[in-house]
Design a protein around this motif. Structure first.
Motif, PDB file in Angstrom:
ATOM      1  N   PHE A 129       0.866  -1.177   0.000  1.00  0.00           N
ATOM      2  CA  PHE A 129       0.000   0.000   0.000  1.00  0.00           C
ATOM      3  C   PHE A 129       0.895   1.218   0.000  1.00  0.00           C
ATOM      4  O   PHE A 129       2.086   1.157   0.351  1.00  0.00           O
ATOM      5  N   LYS A 130       0.351   2.366  -0.431  1.00  0.00           N
ATOM      6  CA  LYS A 130       1.077   3.629  -0.522  1.00  0.00           C
ATOM      7  C   LYS A 130       0.528   4.596   0.521  1.00  0.00           C
ATOM      8  O   LYS A 130      -0.687   4.765   0.624  1.00  0.00           O
ATOM      9  N   MET A 131       1.468   5.237   1.269  1.00  0.00           N
ATOM     10  CA  MET A 131       1.077   6.150   2.332  1.00  0.00           C
ATOM     11  C   MET A 131       1.749   7.497   2.112  1.00  0.00           C
ATOM     12  O   MET A 131       2.800   7.601   1.483  1.00  0.00           O
ATOM     13  N   ALA A 132       1.153   8.590   2.633  1.00  0.00           N
ATOM     14  CA  ALA A 132       1.692   9.950   2.529  1.00  0.00           C
ATOM     15  C   ALA A 132       1.394  10.691   3.822  1.00  0.00           C
ATOM     16  O   ALA A 132       0.512  10.304   4.605  1.00  0.00           O
TER      17      ALA A 132
ATOM     18  N   VAL B 297       5.902   3.787  -0.340  1.00  0.00           N
ATOM     19  CA  VAL B 297       5.152   2.576  -0.673  1.00  0.00           C
ATOM     20  C   VAL B 297       5.701   1.437   0.162  1.00  0.00           C
ATOM     21  O   VAL B 297       6.900   1.097   0.064  1.00  0.00           O
ATOM     22  N   CYS B 298       4.833   0.844   0.988  1.00  0.00           N
ATOM     23  CA  CYS B 298       5.216  -0.289   1.841  1.00  0.00           C
ATOM     24  C   CYS B 298       4.927  -1.570   1.077  1.00  0.00           C
ATOM     25  O   CYS B 298       3.756  -1.840   0.718  1.00  0.00           O
ATOM     26  N   GLU B 299       5.948  -2.369   0.799  1.00  0.00           N
ATOM     27  CA  GLU B 299       5.821  -3.597   0.008  1.00  0.00           C
ATOM     28  C   GLU B 299       6.225  -4.794   0.851  1.00  0.00           C
ATOM     29  O   GLU B 299       6.760  -4.661   1.955  1.00  0.00           O
ATOM     30  N   GLY B 300       5.981  -5.995   0.235  1.00  0.00           N
ATOM     31  CA  GLY B 300       6.335  -7.244   0.900  1.00  0.00           C
ATOM     32  C   GLY B 300       5.449  -7.550   2.088  1.00  0.00           C
ATOM     33  O   GLY B 300       5.902  -8.148   3.073  1.00  0.00           O
TER      34      GLY B 300
END
Length: 1200
Positions: A579-582, A621-624
């Motif tokens: 998911f993508k965070m700001a 962007v938090c991946e995995g």
């Protein structure tokens, strides 16, 4: 001052005195009249010297403190030669002691308190007579003394060579080393104390003779030891102590008894003078009594040394000292000045102790004050110091002046006096700035000058200090700055310098403001603004003024930490793996630019946060990530000020996916005929969401078409409805909130043999009211033969029990209850298991005759009275019975048959109680009851034996056996008057004015006394008898009348002689009795004859004429009631009164006759006879009481 004291010395060559040490320099002279020799005691004070010439012609100088005993060869008082500048003066005391005072010619005063220098004494004059030192009384050398108190002991010749050679005499000052003035100059208080002590001394000398102790016991004679007395003196003036013959004790062996015996000896009194802090006490040794002088050589106790124990007391409490050996003196040290003491001595020898001597009191002298504390600085300038001090302990003499010395700031250790006076503060002026001065203090009273206090160093102030160096930054903070500075180099360490720190905020416009004022070299300035420039300067000042400020230094506070960033937000759609965070930057950057942002991520709600990004960007962007997992993320920023607080946490949930493929299910246990038990495990991949449901699909043996047989969250299931011995295949799939996953591989299971099928409902046939036959059919066996059948039977459908188990197809049930509902069912059993039960079958047994009556009861009287039939009940001829109704066995009971033996049975309706009449009283009957219904008569009950009560008793005949005008004694029946143990009892009633009868008595007695009745009144009575059978009828009413009451007894009449031949008799009058008049009868008796009536009438006086001389007349009177319709009633006679003819006056005497007696005889013979009768009656009563007591004891203590 040198003082010489002279006194007579008798009997003993040893010296007896108490030597006190002070600052005076005196001689003590003791003379023995027996030997005509003169003993002179020379006391040398500390710091002084005494020169003598010995027998060998050499001179010896003895320095103080010391005491030198000397002996004059010719027995005369030698002339006293004094040093230059001194004069001698001879004073004769009241007790004859000659005292020589050595006084200075011109006393001087040293304000500085310095002791004059002591020079060696000059050689003695040529005309100075030679004095021979007493070898046994030479004092020890001066180094054996401690403090101001000197010790006393025997002086051997070996100590003589230790004294220094001869010196010349110094020029003496009026003050010694301790600063004590001559005691000639006393103040008024000291003079008064001296006079008071002189008076006490005279009183003690007047009664100082001590008598001998009482004689000793036969085995151990113990007499009182010598009484000691210390005579006090003041200012070195000695007083002579009275010498008395005293008794002391020593121990000696007793040849006859083998025990030690205490002897007697003459001793001397202890003499003493006042002292300051030390005293020497001496005494005489005890001697053996003259009566035992002959055996002195044989007594080994005299060869043993004597020891002495000295005790001293203050405030009434004794302080014990250790033994001091064979010496005849002791030195008491460390005593209090101006304090009263009591001292006594006790002799000891070989473990035996004599009695202590009488206590001798003495008072220590006052002395110089204690050393004061150092003076303190109160205030000061650069040219002056103000000193102050406190008064020390004066030791019994008021402090008059203080001596303040200083070193004048030189530091050489040489002190000069700067103040002398009574004040406790002093200002030293004209001093140098910033200089050190040393001071010490001493106190002075009439007894001398104290030692100086400890030296104290004090400093004066300095000039205005120079400007200090600029302040330096020691440590900085966001809102504070810690600064330090240095002391001006030109200022001495002794100067008290204070500092003022000034601060100016940049752009404030207020200029420099004071932020610190004190003597510290550092300060922390707080409540500042962050990342702000400040200007600082420091100035120094002291008591003389303020210096110029230092150079200005600029310092900046640190920036603050930035504020926390805003809460992160999600940009776009959350994927199962990312998911993508700001986020937004913080509102407050803390005064410096933000350098980077740090993102932390945590899996779950309680996991550990890990850093996943660090940089200047505002999104990431938090991946995995894992599908269907919950994550927490937060952000903080960094700047020059430090790390900001954490932002709010953002919760992120990744979407889940369906679970992965499951493992095939497995069989649990052995397969059954119609059921199999399956179990499986969770899938290895749950898709990010917990598995919420499992589905089992089954395929038949002849069809490939599958159907779902289970769906649920459990990990096992039971699949039923299968055919025995068939093969089935099963597949499994798991589901979560994202849906079902793929099916597993197939799993095949073959079922086993099955239990029999359910039996059909059994059939029932009633053979009788207590017997039923049950039969059934065999069900399908499902491949295994039926081995047995099980039959359950019960009165209720839910409480049936197995009553038959076997291979048969029928069973007969016996012992059943008539008209009762029963239920039954059957099941088949083979090797595969137990088949299901058949349906329950209802069975009703037929009706029959009633059961037997169980219990029969007798009705109580209260129940019978409420019973309507019969209307009149008599327990003597009737029996009331009741019973419990038996079971009717399906048919209602319509009647009961009561069998009472020989009589005709009684048939009653459907009731449970009945009264049997026309029975014989007091007769036993055997009764049994039988119940009947429409089907017939039931069995009889058990036989019960019942008995009727006897007839109630008839009333007895009532009669009156004794009566009076107030009581009636009634009697009935033929029994005894007292109560018996018979059950028959009686109830007596008496009628009242209204015609009602009230109960007077109820009990078993046959007599009763009715009291408190009225005279001449008729009363009605009736009586009733009752027992266990009941209450009998009342008797007829009886009427009894009380008689009239006689008059009351009169008091003894009064007789008054009128002349020798006549007298007048008077008595009291009675009122009429219920309308009947009252007359009186007077009787007279002459001598010992009988009473004769002298008068009868209504008068209360009567004149008796013709009295016979030399005769005694006795009179008595009674009252007579004249009834209208009845004869007269006479009351009792009064006591007799006697008229004696032998006296001129009438003599009255009352007899001891009771008020109820009618005849009273007053003759001596009659009284003598009555006394004998009383004695006999008394003896009889005593025997009767003893017999009753013996019977009582036997009854209660022997029989029981």
């Amino acid at each position: 001052m040198i003082s010489v004291l002279e006194a007579n010395h008798s009997q003993s060559p040893l010296l007896e005195e108490c030597r006190f040490y002070d600052s005076d320099f005196h001689k003590s002279e003791v003379t023995s009249s027996h030997t005509q020799c003169q003993v002179i005691l020379v006391q040398v004070n500390p710091g002084e010297a005494f020169t003598i010439r010995r027998e060998d012609g050499q001179f010896q100088c003895i320095t103080g403190p010391a005491q030198v005993p000397m002996m004059s060869p010719n027995g005369s008082v030698p002339p006293i030669y004094v040093p230059p500048g001194y004069i001698s003066q001879v004073i004769i005391e009241e007790n004859g002691v000659r005292r020589v005072l050595v006084l200075p010619q011109q006393p001087e005063f040293h304000p500085g308190g310095h002791s004059p220098l002591h020079h060696p004494p000059p050689p003695p004059h040529a005309h100075l007579p030679a004095f021979i030192p007493h070898p046994a009384m030479m004092p020890p050398p001066h180094h054996l003394y401690t403090g101001m108190a000197g010790g006393v002991g025997d002086m051997s010749s070996q100590y003589i060579s230790q004294y220094h050679p001869a010196h010349i005499y110094p020029e003496q000052d009026s003050h010694s080393q301790h600063g004590r003035p001559s005691l000639v100059h006393r103040d008024d208080r000291t003079s008064k104390t001296h006079e008071r002590l002189q008076k006490k001394l005279k009183e003690r000398q007047g009664g100082g003779q001590v008598k001998d102790s009482p004689p000793s016991s036969p085995q151990k004679s113990c007499n009182s030891p010598p009484t000691v007395d210390i005579h006090n003196g003041i200012g070195g003036k000695g007083l002579e102590a009275e010498q008395g013959q005293l008794r002391h004790t020593v121990s000696s062996p007793d040849k006859q008894t083998g025990k030690r015996k205490i002897g007697e000896s003459a001793g001397k009194s202890i003499k003493g003078w006042r002292f300051i802090i030390g005293a020497t006490v001496s005494w005489s040794a005890p001697t053996k009594p003259e009566s035992e002088n002959d055996s002195k050589e044989d007594d080994p106790s005299f060869s043993e040394p004597l020891c002495y124990d000295v005790s001293i007391s203050i405030s009434g409490k004794d302080g014990k000292y250790q033994s001091i050996g064979e010496e005849l003196s002791a030195t008491l040290e460390l005593l209090r000045p101006a304090t009263d003491y009591h001292v006594r001595v006790q002799a000891m020898c070989s473990g035996l102790q004599g009695n202590p001597s009488e206590a001798v009191s003495f008072t220590t002298l006052s002395c110089e004050p204690d050393p004061p504390n150092p003076p303190k600085k109160i205030s000061g300038t650069k040219n002056s110091l103000l000193l102050q001090w406190k008064a020390p302990c004066d030791n019994g003499s008021k402090i008059q002046n203080y001596i303040l010395q200083w070193d004048e700031g030189k530091g050489t250790g040489v002190y000069e006096q700067c103040y002398y006076g009574p004040q406790k503060q002093y200002k030293v002026a004209k001093l140098s700035p910033a200089s050190r001065y040393s001071f010490r203090l001493a106190a002075k009273n009439d007894m001398g000058t104290s030692e100086f206090s400890e030296v104290v160093d004090l400093f004066t102030s300095c000039s205005v200090p120079l400007p200090p160096f600029p302040p330096e930054l020691e440590m900085a903070g966001v809102t504070w700055l810690c600064l330090k500075w240095q002391r001006p180099a030109s200022s001495p360490k002794e100067d008290d310098i204070f500092y003022i720190l000034e601060m100016e905020e940049e752009g404030s416009g207020y200029g420099f403001q004071t932020s610190y004022n004190g003597d510290e070299l550092s300060s922390t300035i707080r409540n500042l603004h962050r990342s702000t420039k400040y200007k600082f300067r420091v100035a120094a000042y002291n008591s003389e003024g303020k210096s110029n400020p230092s150079q200005v230094v600029e310092l900046i506070t640190k920036p603050d930490i930035p504020g926390c960033p805003f809460k992160p937000v999600i940009r776009g759609r959350v994927l199962p793996n990312s998911f993508k965070m700001a986020w937004e930057p913080p509102k407050d950057d803390g005064g410096s630019e933000i350098t980077k942002y740090v993102v932390e991520l945590s899996e779950g709600t309680s996991g550990k946060f890990l850093m996943v990004y660090s940089g200047p960007a505002l999104e990431h962007v938090c991946e995995g990530l894992k599908p269907g997992c919950s994550y927490q993320t937060r952000v903080y920023c960094m700047s020059e000020g430090g790390q900001s607080p954490l932002s709010e946490t953002l919760q992120v949930q990744t979407p889940a996916v369906p679970p992965g493929q499951c493992q095939p299910p497995r069989l649990v246990g052995k397969p059954k005929a119609r059921e199999v038990q399956l179990r499986w495990g969770v899938p290895q991949v749950d898709g990010g969401s917990p598995v919420s449901c499992y589905s089992i699909e089954m395929s038949g043996p002849q069809s490939e078409e599958s159907k779902e047989v289970y769906q649920g969250p459990e990990l096992d299931c039971s699949v039923g409805g299968l055919m025995p011995g068939k093969t089935y295949s099963f597949r499994l799939k798991a589901a979560n909130k994202a849906g079902f996953g793929p099916l597993s591989e197939r799993f095949e299971v073959t079922t086993g043999p099955g239990a029999p099928e359910q039996c059909k409902a059994p059939s029932t046939t009633c053979k009788s009211s207590s017997c039923v036959v049950v039969s059934w059919e065999a069900p399908p066996c499902n491949g295994a033969p039926v081995t047995e059948f099980r039959l359950e039977w019960g009165a209720a459908e839910g409480s049936m029990q197995i009553c038959y188990s076997g291979p048969g197809l029928s069973h007969e049930m016996k012992g059943l209850l008539p008209a009762t509902n029963y239920f039954c069912r059957v099941q088949a059993v083979n090797v595969a298991g137990v088949g299901p039960f058949s349906e329950a079958v209802f069975c009703l047994t037929p009706c029959t005759v009633p059961a037997a009556v169980s219990n029969i009861y007798v009705l109580k009287e209260s129940e019978l009275r409420s019973y309507d039939t019969p209307p009149v009940y008599s327990p003597s001829t009737c029996l009331g019975i009741c019973w419990d109704p038996p079971c009717d066995h399906g048919s209602e009971i319509n009647s009961y048959l009561i069998d009472i033996g020989e009589r005709q049975p009684i048939v009653v309706g459907p009731v449970t109680k009945h009264v049997i009449q026309n029975l014989q009283p007091d007769t036993s009957y055997r009764i049994r009851i039988q119940a009947l219904n429409s089907l017939g008569a039931g069995p009889f009950s058990h036989t019960f034996k019942l008995k009727t009560k006897p007839l109630p008793p008839q009333p007895p005949r009532l009669e009156c056996t004794a009566f009076s005008h107030q009581t009636l004694r009634l009697k009935w029946g033929d029994g005894p008057a007292k109560a018996t143990s018979d059950a028959l009892q009686y109830q007596l009633h008496m009628g009242d004015k209204n015609g009602r009868f009230i109960s007077l008595y109820k009990g078993p007695c046959h007599t009763h006394k009715v009291q408190r009745l009225n005279e001449s009144t008729s009363y009605t009575f009736r009586i009733q008898a009752f027992n266990e059978a009941g209450e009998g009828p009342f008797s007829n009413v009886y009427t009894f009348t009380t008689p009239r009451s006689p008059p009351a007894p009169l008091k003894a009449p009064k007789v008054e002689r009128l002349d020798d031949n006549s007298c007048e008799v008077t008595w009291e009058a009675l009122p009429p009795m219920k309308g009947d008049p009252v007359i009186y009868s007077l009787q007279c008796m002459i001598g010992n004859s009988d009473f004769k009536q002298a008068y009868k009438g209504s008068a209360t006086t009567f004149h008796v004429q013709n009295l016979q001389p030399n005769s005694d007349y006795r009179f008595r009177v009674c009252a007579i009631r004249q009834c209208q319709d009845a004869p007269e009633l006479s009351g009792p006679y009064s006591p007799t009164v006697t008229l004696s003819s032998q006296r001129n006056d009438a003599a009255l005497a009352s007899s001891a006759v009771s008020s109820g007696s009618r005849i009273g005889t007053e003759s001596t013979r009659a009284r003598q006879s009555l006394s004998d009768e009383q004695c006999a009656f008394l003896i009889l009563m005593v025997f009767a009481v003893i017999a009753i007591l013996i019977a009582f004891v036997i009854q209660y203590f022997v029989i029981k």
